[in-house]
Design an enzyme around this catalytic site. Structure first.
Site, PDB file in Angstrom:
ATOM      1  N   ARG A   1      10.700  13.812   7.003  1.00 44.17           N
ATOM      2  CA  ARG A   1      11.072  13.743   5.585  1.00 44.17           C
ATOM      3  C   ARG A   1      11.411  15.153   5.126  1.00 44.17           C
ATOM      4  O   ARG A   1      10.527  15.986   4.927  1.00 44.17           O
ATOM      5  CB  ARG A   1       9.936  13.151   4.770  1.00 44.17           C
ATOM      6  CG  ARG A   1       9.619  11.701   5.172  1.00 44.17           C
ATOM      7  CD  ARG A   1       8.178  11.485   5.315  1.00 44.17           C
ATOM      8  NE  ARG A   1       7.851  10.182   5.884  1.00 44.17           N
ATOM      9  CZ  ARG A   1       6.752   9.522   5.602  1.00 44.17           C
ATOM     10  NH1 ARG A   1       5.893  10.014   4.723  1.00 44.17           N
ATOM     11  NH2 ARG A   1       6.500   8.382   6.184  1.00 44.17           N
TER      12      ARG A   1
ATOM     13  N   SER B   1       8.495  -4.637   8.379  1.00 44.47           N
ATOM     14  CA  SER B   1       8.585  -3.435   7.543  1.00 44.47           C
ATOM     15  C   SER B   1       9.131  -2.278   8.366  1.00 44.47           C
ATOM     16  O   SER B   1       8.906  -2.212   9.581  1.00 44.47           O
ATOM     17  CB  SER B   1       7.181  -3.066   7.025  1.00 44.47           C
ATOM     18  OG  SER B   1       7.205  -1.859   6.283  1.00 44.47           O
TER      19      SER B   1
ATOM     20  N   GLN C   1      -4.798  -1.154   3.928  1.00 45.72           N
ATOM     21  CA  GLN C   1      -3.882  -0.644   4.959  1.00 45.72           C
ATOM     22  C   GLN C   1      -4.638   0.356   5.808  1.00 45.72           C
ATOM     23  O   GLN C   1      -5.402   1.174   5.298  1.00 45.72           O
ATOM     24  CB  GLN C   1      -2.671   0.001   4.272  1.00 45.72           C
ATOM     25  CG  GLN C   1      -1.700   0.666   5.217  1.00 45.72           C
ATOM     26  CD  GLN C   1      -2.111   2.085   5.568  1.00 45.72           C
ATOM     27  OE1 GLN C   1      -2.769   2.756   4.777  1.00 45.72           O
ATOM     28  NE2 GLN C   1      -1.752   2.535   6.762  1.00 45.72           N
TER      29      GLN C   1
ATOM     30  N   HIS D   1       8.560   0.732   6.766  1.00 51.51           N
ATOM     31  CA  HIS D   1       7.855   1.758   5.995  1.00 51.51           C
ATOM     32  C   HIS D   1       8.747   2.275   4.844  1.00 51.51           C
ATOM     33  O   HIS D   1       8.725   3.456   4.510  1.00 51.51           O
ATOM     34  CB  HIS D   1       7.469   2.917   6.927  1.00 51.51           C
ATOM     35  CG  HIS D   1       6.173   3.569   6.595  1.00 51.51           C
ATOM     36  ND1 HIS D   1       5.059   3.480   7.376  1.00 51.51           N
ATOM     37  CD2 HIS D   1       5.808   4.351   5.558  1.00 51.51           C
ATOM     38  CE1 HIS D   1       4.077   4.185   6.857  1.00 51.51           C
ATOM     39  NE2 HIS D   1       4.504   4.727   5.734  1.00 51.51           N
TER      40      HIS D   1
ATOM     41  N   ASP E   1       8.678  -6.390   3.585  1.00 50.10           N
ATOM     42  CA  ASP E   1       8.803  -5.433   2.474  1.00 50.10           C
ATOM     43  C   ASP E   1      10.013  -4.541   2.737  1.00 50.10           C
ATOM     44  O   ASP E   1      10.617  -4.564   3.805  1.00 50.10           O
ATOM     45  CB  ASP E   1       7.514  -4.620   2.249  1.00 50.10           C
ATOM     46  CG  ASP E   1       7.259  -3.545   3.317  1.00 50.10           C
ATOM     47  OD1 ASP E   1       8.185  -3.160   4.061  1.00 50.10           O
ATOM     48  OD2 ASP E   1       6.105  -3.068   3.393  1.00 50.10           O
TER      49      ASP E   1
ATOM     50  N   ARG F   1      14.141  -5.058  -5.110  1.00 49.74           N
ATOM     51  CA  ARG F   1      14.281  -4.444  -6.443  1.00 49.74           C
ATOM     52  C   ARG F   1      14.589  -5.466  -7.520  1.00 49.74           C
ATOM     53  O   ARG F   1      14.809  -5.104  -8.679  1.00 49.74           O
ATOM     54  CB  ARG F   1      15.415  -3.388  -6.424  1.00 49.74           C
ATOM     55  CG  ARG F   1      15.215  -2.271  -5.402  1.00 49.74           C
ATOM     56  CD  ARG F   1      14.070  -1.342  -5.784  1.00 49.74           C
ATOM     57  NE  ARG F   1      13.880  -0.265  -4.823  1.00 49.74           N
ATOM     58  CZ  ARG F   1      13.014  -0.310  -3.796  1.00 49.74           C
ATOM     59  NH1 ARG F   1      12.250  -1.381  -3.592  1.00 49.74           N
ATOM     60  NH2 ARG F   1      12.898   0.720  -2.978  1.00 49.74           N
TER      61      ARG F   1
ATOM     62  N   ARG G   1      11.038   5.255   5.675  1.00 50.66           N
ATOM     63  CA  ARG G   1      10.434   6.593   5.725  1.00 50.66           C
ATOM     64  C   ARG G   1      10.072   7.019   7.143  1.00 50.66           C
ATOM     65  O   ARG G   1       9.565   8.109   7.349  1.00 50.66           O
ATOM     66  CB  ARG G   1       9.161   6.616   4.859  1.00 50.66           C
ATOM     67  CG  ARG G   1       9.442   6.368   3.407  1.00 50.66           C
ATOM     68  CD  ARG G   1       8.189   5.972   2.643  1.00 50.66           C
ATOM     69  NE  ARG G   1       7.252   7.041   2.416  1.00 50.66           N
ATOM     70  CZ  ARG G   1       7.377   7.957   1.467  1.00 50.66           C
ATOM     71  NH1 ARG G   1       8.419   7.925   0.663  1.00 50.66           N
ATOM     72  NH2 ARG G   1       6.459   8.892   1.304  1.00 50.66           N
TER      73      ARG G   1
ATOM     74  N   THR H   1      -0.966  -0.292  10.222  1.00 49.72           N
ATOM     75  CA  THR H   1       0.409   0.212  10.194  1.00 49.72           C
ATOM     76  C   THR H   1       0.803   0.635  11.603  1.00 49.72           C
ATOM     77  O   THR H   1       0.162   1.498  12.200  1.00 49.72           O
ATOM     78  CB  THR H   1       0.517   1.384   9.207  1.00 49.72           C
ATOM     79  OG1 THR H   1       0.187   0.875   7.912  1.00 49.72           O
ATOM     80  CG2 THR H   1       1.922   1.959   9.163  1.00 49.72           C
TER      81      THR H   1
ATOM     82  N   PRO I   1       0.827  -1.207   0.000  1.00 49.19           N
ATOM     83  CA  PRO I   1       0.000   0.000   0.000  1.00 49.19           C
ATOM     84  C   PRO I   1       0.861   1.255   0.000  1.00 49.19           C
ATOM     85  O   PRO I   1       1.722   1.424   0.867  1.00 49.19           O
ATOM     86  CB  PRO I   1      -0.770  -0.112   1.320  1.00 49.19           C
ATOM     87  CG  PRO I   1       0.075  -0.982   2.199  1.00 49.19           C
ATOM     88  CD  PRO I   1       0.782  -1.939   1.278  1.00 49.19           C
TER      89      PRO I   1
HETATM   90  C1  LIG Z   1       5.231   7.119  -1.482  1.00 49.67           C
HETATM   91  C2  LIG Z   1       4.958   6.085  -0.446  1.00 49.67           C
HETATM   92  C3  LIG Z   1       3.756   6.106   0.240  1.00 49.67           C
HETATM   93  C4  LIG Z   1       3.492   5.142   1.212  1.00 49.67           C
HETATM   94  N1  LIG Z   1       2.288   5.154   1.830  1.00 49.67           N
HETATM   95  C5  LIG Z   1       2.029   4.234   2.773  1.00 49.67           C
HETATM   96  C6  LIG Z   1       0.779   4.227   3.431  1.00 49.67           C
HETATM   97  O1  LIG Z   1      -0.101   5.005   3.141  1.00 49.67           O
HETATM   98  N2  LIG Z   1       0.605   3.317   4.409  1.00 49.67           N
HETATM   99  C7  LIG Z   1       1.569   2.409   4.760  1.00 49.67           C
HETATM  100  O2  LIG Z   1       1.381   1.599   5.669  1.00 49.67           O
HETATM  101  N3  LIG Z   1       2.742   2.369   4.120  1.00 49.67           N
HETATM  102  C8  LIG Z   1       2.991   3.254   3.137  1.00 49.67           C
HETATM  103  N4  LIG Z   1       4.174   3.213   2.495  1.00 49.67           N
HETATM  104  C9  LIG Z   1       5.146   2.132   2.803  1.00 49.67           C
HETATM  105  C10 LIG Z   1       4.925   0.908   1.900  1.00 49.67           C
HETATM  106  O3  LIG Z   1       3.738   0.255   2.210  1.00 49.67           O
HETATM  107  C11 LIG Z   1       6.066  -0.097   2.043  1.00 49.67           C
HETATM  108  O4  LIG Z   1       6.222  -0.431   3.395  1.00 49.67           O
HETATM  109  C12 LIG Z   1       7.382   0.401   1.476  1.00 49.67           C
HETATM  110  O5  LIG Z   1       7.176   1.193   0.337  1.00 49.67           O
HETATM  111  C13 LIG Z   1       8.277  -0.774   1.119  1.00 49.67           C
HETATM  112  O6  LIG Z   1       9.525  -0.322   0.688  1.00 49.67           O
HETATM  113  P1  LIG Z   1       9.943  -0.171  -0.844  1.00 49.67           P
HETATM  114  O7  LIG Z   1       9.319   1.090  -1.341  1.00 49.67           O
HETATM  115  O8  LIG Z   1      11.418  -0.102  -0.763  1.00 49.67           O
HETATM  116  O9  LIG Z   1       9.445  -1.401  -1.578  1.00 49.67           O
HETATM  117  C14 LIG Z   1       4.466   4.145   1.508  1.00 49.67           C
HETATM  118  C15 LIG Z   1       5.669   4.126   0.809  1.00 49.67           C
HETATM  119  C16 LIG Z   1       5.915   5.077  -0.170  1.00 49.67           C
HETATM  120  C17 LIG Z   1       7.217   4.993  -0.917  1.00 49.67           C
HETATM  121  C1  LIG Z   2      -0.596   8.660   4.464  1.00 51.83           C
HETATM  122  C2  LIG Z   2       0.843   8.744   4.687  1.00 51.83           C
HETATM  123  C3  LIG Z   2       1.347   8.884   6.046  1.00 51.83           C
HETATM  124  C4  LIG Z   2       1.579   8.096   3.649  1.00 51.83           C
HETATM  125  C5  LIG Z   2       2.725   7.329   4.089  1.00 51.83           C
HETATM  126  O1  LIG Z   2       2.624   6.357   4.795  1.00 51.83           O
HETATM  127  C6  LIG Z   2       4.006   7.722   3.601  1.00 51.83           C
HETATM  128  O2  LIG Z   2       4.114   8.773   2.954  1.00 51.83           O
HETATM  129  O3  LIG Z   2       4.971   6.997   3.885  1.00 51.83           O
END
Ligand SMILES: Cc1cc2nc3c(=O)[nH]c(=O)nc-3n(C[C@H](O)[C@H](O)[C@H](O)COP(=O)(O)O)c2cc1C
Ligand SMILES: CC(C)CC(=O)C(=O)O
Length: 411
Positions: free
Chosen positions: A174, A294, A137, A296, A330, A334, A299, A165, A85
Site C-alpha cells: 500500500r 473476498s 476476524q 480484502h 464482500d 456500494r 488491499r 483471514t 471487520p
Molecule cells: C481500512 C480497512 C481495514 C481493514 N482491516 C481488515 C482486517 O483487520 N481484517 C480483515 O480480514 N479484513 C480487513 N479489511 C477488509 C474488509 O474486511 C473487507 O474485506 C473489505 O473492506 C471489503 O471491501 P469494501 O471496503 O469495498 O466493502 C479492511 C479493509 C479496510 C478498508
Molecule cells: C490489521 C491489518 C492488516 C488491517 C488490514 O487488514 C488492512 O489494513 O487491510
C-alpha cells in the site's frame, strides 16, 4: 430494519457519504482507509464489475410486503448484509468500534470485528448485547499461544464465529501507507493485544513491551517480506499489524484443524479471502463452516479478480458438495442493487467495509446507522421494483450479463 422517511438531506447515497467522510478524516486515515494495493485496479474493479450485470425486473406481483431479513448465526438479520471487520476504527471517530457496535445493534445487523480493533473484543460485545451476533476476524499468528488466548476470550465473550483471514500471508503493498509512514496515533492502541493482563503470559523481554511503533513495524514487515525463506524469523516484540497480521506459514492441513479444535463447538470457523473454486473445495474438504469470497477490498493482491467475478465459481464448487456451507461475498458493494446482484449470483449474504468507515467518520454511531439505513432502503426498494418479496427468491433469473461489446446474455 423498517424503512423510515426521515432523510439526511446532505447524504442520500453512499457516494455522498464517501465525500462527506473524506472532509472529516485526516490525510493519513483517509489514505489508509480508502487505498487499494499497488495501482488500485482490483479495488476499482470490485466496484465496476457490478456494472456488468443488469437486473431483469418482474411486474404485477404484489410487492406490498417485502421481507428483507435473513437468518445468520440463529439471528434474524434485518438485511442480507453485515459490517465487515475493518481495523483500527478509532482513527475515524473517538467512539470507534463502540459506535459501530451500537449502530449494528440498533439496525439489527451482524458485526464483524477486526482482531486489530482499537476497542477490546469484550467491550464491543458488551455494546452489542447478549443476543446480538458478532464474528471475530482472526489473523492467526505464528505465536500460537497468543492466538489461542484471543480465541478463548472471544468464546467467553459470546462471539459466534472466527473469520480466519487467508488472503494475507504477506501484507499487500500500500503505497500511500508507506509514503505517509503510517503510525497509530499515541492515544490509540490495538486493544486486544499488548494488554497488562497478557503480560504474565508473555515471554517477551521488558524492552519488547514498550508502546508499539507502527512505523518501525512497517519497515520490519517490508524487510521480512524481502528476506529469503531461510533468513525469515517469526516476529518478535509488541504486536502490531505490520509485524503480526501477515503469517506466511499458514497451511490448510495443520492450521484449519488446529483452529477447529480450539473453536468448536461454541464458535464456527470460516475462511475469509477465498477467490477460486479450487480453494473453495479445499475449504469444504477441511470442514470449515463458511466461506467469504473476498480480496480484502483490493488491499492485498492487486490484479486479482473482482470478487463478484470470483463468486460464481466458488458457488458452483460449494454446490457440488454433499454438505452445503454458506458462501458470502464482500468488496465493492456500494448500493442495494449490488447486494441484489451478489445474491442473484448465489451469495447467501454480503459484507461491507469502507462505507461503514465513512459513516463512522461522518457522524460516529449516527453516521454508521445512516450508512446501514441507506443500504437497507436500497435493498428493499430494489427487491420491490424487481418483483421479489423474499430474499431466498432472488436468483440468477433476475440478471443478465453484458459482455465487452454490450451483448446481453441470460445466466
Ligand atoms: C481500512 C480497512 C481495514 C481493514 N482491516 C481488515 C482486517 O483487520 N481484517 C480483515 O480480514 N479484513 C480487513 N479489511 C477488509 C474488509 O474486511 C473487507 O474485506 C473489505 O473492506 C471489503 O471491501 P469494501 O471496503 O469495498 O466493502 C479492511 C479493509 C479496510 C478498508
Ligand atoms: C490489521 C491489518 C492488516 C488491517 C488490514 O487488514 C488492512 O489494513 O487491510
Amino acid at each position: 430494519m423498517a424503512t423510515s422517511n426521515a432523510h439526511d438531506l446532505d447524504c442520500l447515497t453512499i457516494a455522498e457519504l464517501e465525500k462527506l467522510a473524506a472532509e472529516r478524516m485526516d490525510k493519513q486515515t483517509r489514505d489508509y482507509y480508502n487505498e487499494g494495493a499497488d495501482h488500485g485496479s482490483t479495488l476499482a474493479e470490485n466496484m465496476s464489475a457490478y456494472q456488468k450485470y443488469r437486473i431483469r425486473p418482474r411486474v404485477l406481483r404484489d410487492v406490498s410486503s417485502v421481507n428483507t431479513s435473513v437468518s445468520i448465526f440463529d439471528y434474524t438479520n434485518s438485511i442480507p448484509l453485515g459490517v465487515a471487520p475493518t481495523a483500527m476504527q478509532g482513527l475515524a471517530h473517538p467512539d470507534g468500534e463502540l459506535a459501530t457496535a451500537r449502530a449494528c445493534k440498533n439496525t439489527g445487523i451482524v458485526m464483524g470485528l477486526s482482531s486489530f480493533s482499537t476497542t477490546s473484543l469484550e467491550d464491543v460485545k458488551g455494546a452489542l448485547g447478549p443476543g446480538h451476533p458478532a464474528a471475530l476476524q482472526l489473523y492467526l499468528f505464528e505465536e500460537r499461544e497468543e492466538s489461542k488466548r484471543l480465541i478463548q476470550r472471544a468464546k467467553k465473550a459470546g462471539y459466534k464465529a472466527v473469520f480466519l483471514t487467508v488472503d494475507t500471508p504477506v501484507l499487500g503493498r500500500r503505497n500511500l501507507e508507506i509514503r505517509n509512514q503510517f503510525k497509530l496515533p499515541k492515544h490509540l492502541k490495538v486493544a486486544n493485544f499488548n494488554r497488562d493482563e497478557d503480560a504474565h503470559h508473555s515471554a517477551d523481554s521488558k524492552e519488547d513491551k514498550k508502546k508499539p511503533d507502527e512505523e518501525t513495524g512497517a519497515n520490519q514487515s517490508r524487510k521480512r517480506t524481502q528476506d529469503s525463506d531461510s533468513k525469515r524469523t517469526p516476529p518478535k516484540g509488541p504486536i502490531t499489524f505490520h509485524t503480526h497480521a501477515p503469517n506466511p506459514t499458514l497451511v490448510w492441513e495443520r492450521d484449519i484443524a488446529w483452529l477447529k479444535e480450539i473453536c468448536h463447538p461454541e464458535m464456527q470457523v470460516w475462511v475469509k479471502g477465498i477467490a477460486t473454486a479450487e480453494d473453495a473445495l479445499l475449504a469444504c474438504h477441511h470442514g470449515v463452516d463458511g466461506i467469504v469470497v473476498s480480496n480484502h477490498g483490493g488491499r492485498q493482491l492487486n490484479g486479482a479478480l473482482a470478487t463478484i467475478d470470483a463468486l460464481p465459481e466458488v458457488v458452483e464448487a460449494v454446490r457440488s458438495q454433499s454438505k452445503k456451507i454458506p458462501v458470502h461475498v464482500d468488496g465493492g458493494i456500494r448500493h442495494g442493487t449490488d447486494v441484489f446482484k451478489a445474491l442473484a449470483l448465489g451469495a447467501d449474504f454480503v459484507w461491507v467495509g469502507r462505507p461503514v468507515l465513512w459513516g463512522l467518520a461522518y457522524k460516529g454511531q449516527e453516521g454508521v446507522e445512516l450508512c446501514l439505513k441507506l443500504l437497507s432502503d436500497e435493498v428493499r426498494l430494489c427487491m420491490g421494483l424487481a418483483g421479489v418479496t423474499k430474499v431466498e427468491d432472488i436468483g440468477k433469473e433476475y440478471l443478465v450479463k453484458l459482455d465487452r461489446s454490450g451483448f446481453m446474455s441470460r445466466l
